[in-house]
Design a protein around this motif. Structure first.
Motif, mmCIF file in Angstrom:
data_model
loop_
_atom_site.group_PDB
_atom_site.id
_atom_site.type_symbol
_atom_site.label_atom_id
_atom_site.label_comp_id
_atom_site.label_asym_id
_atom_site.label_seq_id
_atom_site.Cartn_x
_atom_site.Cartn_y
_atom_site.Cartn_z
ATOM 1 N N VAL A 191 59.122 -6.480 36.663
ATOM 2 C CA VAL A 191 58.094 -6.610 37.697
ATOM 3 C C VAL A 191 58.696 -7.421 38.838
ATOM 4 O O VAL A 191 59.034 -8.601 38.665
ATOM 5 N N ARG A 192 58.855 -6.788 39.977
ATOM 6 C CA ARG A 192 59.371 -7.472 41.161
ATOM 7 C C ARG A 192 58.160 -7.994 41.941
ATOM 8 O O ARG A 192 57.491 -7.253 42.638
ATOM 9 N N VAL A 193 57.901 -9.282 41.771
ATOM 10 C CA VAL A 193 56.713 -9.903 42.343
ATOM 11 C C VAL A 193 56.872 -10.003 43.857
ATOM 12 O O VAL A 193 57.941 -10.395 44.350
ATOM 13 N N PRO A 194 55.833 -9.642 44.629
ATOM 14 C CA PRO A 194 55.948 -9.733 46.096
ATOM 15 C C PRO A 194 56.096 -11.169 46.556
ATOM 16 O O PRO A 194 55.617 -12.109 45.912
ATOM 17 N N GLN A 195 56.742 -11.342 47.706
ATOM 18 C CA GLN A 195 56.952 -12.679 48.239
ATOM 19 C C GLN A 195 55.722 -13.221 48.941
ATOM 20 O O GLN A 195 55.619 -14.431 49.179
ATOM 21 N N VAL A 196 54.806 -12.334 49.305
ATOM 22 C CA VAL A 196 53.562 -12.758 49.936
ATOM 23 C C VAL A 196 52.408 -12.151 49.157
ATOM 24 O O VAL A 196 52.538 -11.084 48.553
ATOM 25 N N ILE A 197 51.282 -12.864 49.144
ATOM 26 C CA ILE A 197 50.065 -12.407 48.469
ATOM 27 C C ILE A 197 48.930 -12.405 49.493
ATOM 28 O O ILE A 197 48.712 -13.436 50.131
ATOM 29 N N PRO A 198 48.212 -11.294 49.679
ATOM 30 C CA PRO A 198 48.345 -9.994 49.014
ATOM 31 C C PRO A 198 49.690 -9.335 49.316
ATOM 32 O O PRO A 198 50.230 -9.495 50.402
#
Length: 500
Positions: free
Chosen positions: A43-50
């Motif tokens: 899982v490549r987690v995004p650097q920004v949320i959303p």
């Protein structure tokens, strides 16, 4: 000498690096079972949320026909009600490889629920992920220039519309505008310009306020203080830090030593690594004390500068790594190691290294890193495979579970910017993994033991072949500390690797 120990009060400042369960290694790697199907999940987690998380799944067998994925809360409201899953795309070139993407809309403890379907029916696997804002993304220069030009054009157009309305609003078609109206036109244009400027000013203030609010959500490790007492006991204290959930219906998480769950039967996993050589390594397990602090009887330690990585897991399942450093001006006599505490002295990490693939273990035997000869590349998921032999070169038969796992490993970049505490199950803490599997339906999930990669461990016996899923986040020189338990003794091997 005793007074000198009291002087070892060190403020352990939080690093500015993005971190959660690890430091500088945000992606999640898990090898587990979705019912009858063994999967390697990245899982490549995004650097920004959303933001959008990229999901990569490889099936060990070719009997998986479809995989569906869905994001949801790990604990609390919503953790029992998964949304409609999305189908992962099967690779045309590799039928055992699937890829998909999911929007992560909230901060905090989330999970990716994976549903695998094939010739043996359906199975579920839950992969816990820490969703954190790691940084703010700057606007592209070309896009900013385009928006600025459009803002000027629209502003002038609005002022022109107001002026034209005053000049020609009540004239008959084709009639010329009287010269007497020019003063009113200029006044209307001035008022229109003032209103437009006021709207742009208020909009700019709102934009900057919203940007500051988002920047406050960017995760940074909590600060921790360390004090070494006269008897060589390390005392750790952390300041609570609020971590917003991004959802007004969910309360914020507080990173607090009073709000933890056990991970591998310990409240904290403390790693002390002497730098810059990384030639002294300790894996300790402090005990909780009063007032939200931890204490640890330190072993005999040589003088030097030590980097500290302290892993804990919040009750929500969110993993935290606290980062700091401590200096020992002189050697510490310490006390003998007990329980699961362990460590080793090694050779300093070189500036360059080859593919050193064997490490001698105490009492005979070796640990062998079984590499395929290919260079290690940053951002590429892989299996780190190790094999333990006895003094005669045969497969070791005396391995035992070490804190419930076949092995533990710590992966550290030479500059300290990357730290990951991993196991054969992957990069997620076992406490978070257990919470994730507990949320699955019993008929499809198979429980924690069913989801784990148990091939390497049966009852109290450990197979000599150990595999650990991971992916190096960036290029550089790394040291890998691998720990196993043999005949009741915890042994540590280390390997150096250059990642391109």
């Amino acid at each position: 000498m005793m007074k000198r120990f009291f002087a070892y009060l060190v403020a352990i400042a939080a690093s500015g690096l993005p971190a959660c369960a690890h430091v500088g290694s945000p992606d999640v790697f898990v090898e587990g079972n979705a019912g009858p199907y063994k999967l390697f999940v990245t899982v490549r987690v995004p650097q920004v949320i959303p933001g959008i998380a990229e999901i990569e799944i490889r099936s060990e067998s070719n009997d998986v026909s479809a995989i569906r994925i869905a994001p949801m809360q790990l604990t609390g409201p919503g953790s029992q009600y998964p949304p409609a899953p999305e189908a992962a795309e099967r690779s045309k070139d590799d039928p055992q490889f699937f890829r998909g993407s999911l929007w992560l809309m909230e901060f905090g403890s989330l999970q990716v629920r994976i549903e695998a379907e094939g010739t043996k029916g359906k199975g579920l696997l839950a992969v816990p992920i820490p969703a954190i804002a790691q940084r703010t993304l700057p606007m592209q220069r070309s896009l900013g220039l385009l928006l600025f030009v459009l803002m000027i054009v629209l502003s002038l157009a609005m002022i022109s519309i107001v002026a034209a309305a005053v000049r020609e609003g009540n004239l008959a078609p084709g009639a010329p505008a009287p010269a007497a109206r020019e003063r009113r036109v200029r006044l209307a244009a001035g008022i229109g310009g003032f209103v437009v400027a006021a709207v742009l000013t208020v909009g700019g203030l709102w934009w900057r306020a919203d940007a500051r609010q988002y920047a406050s959500h960017i995760y940074t490790p909590p600060e921790i203080e360390a004090l070494i007492s006269a008897n060589g006991q390390l005392i750790l204290r952390a300041k609570p830090i609020r971590m917003t959930s991004g959802n007004p219906r969910r309360p914020a998480d507080w990173i607090d030593f009073q709000d933890l769950i056990l991970d591998h039967e310990h409240w904290m996993h403390l790693f002390l690594i002497r730098r810059p050589g990384m030639n002294v390594f300790w894996h300790l397990h402090p005990e909780r004390a009063g007032s939200g602090s931890f204490t640890q009887n330190l072993p005999a330690m040589p003088a030097g500068h030590y980097q500290i990585f302290a892993d804990v897991v919040l009750s929500s399942g969110f993993p935290v790594t606290l980062v700091g450093q401590i200096d020992l001006p002189s050697a510490l006599a310490g006390t003998p190691l007990t329980g699961d505490d362990s460590g080793t002295d090694a050779n300093p990490i070189p500036s360059e290294t080859g593919a050193r693939a064997e490490y001698p273990l105490p009492g005979g035997g070796r640990m062998i890193w079984e590499r395929d000869g290919q260079p290690l590349e940053a951002g590429v998921p892989l299996m780190l495979r190790f094999r333990v032999t006895d003094g005669s070169g045969n497969a070791a038969q005396d391995l035992e579970p070490y804190m419930g796992m076949a092995a533990h490993a710590a992966i550290v970049r030479s500059d300290g910017s990357v730290f990951a505490h991993v196991h054969p199950t992957g990069s997620v803490p076992m406490a978070s993994f257990e919470l994730a599997q507990a949320s699955l339906p019993a008929s499809l999930g198979g429980g924690v033991l069913g989801a784990m990669n148990m091939k390497q461990m049966t009852a109290d016996k450990i197979a000599p072949e150990i595999s650990i899923p991971y992916g190096f986040p960036k290029a550089g020189l790394y040291r890998i500390f691998v720990q196993v338990k043999r005949s009741g003794q915890i042994q540590t091997a280390f390997f150096d690797a250059i990642v391109k």
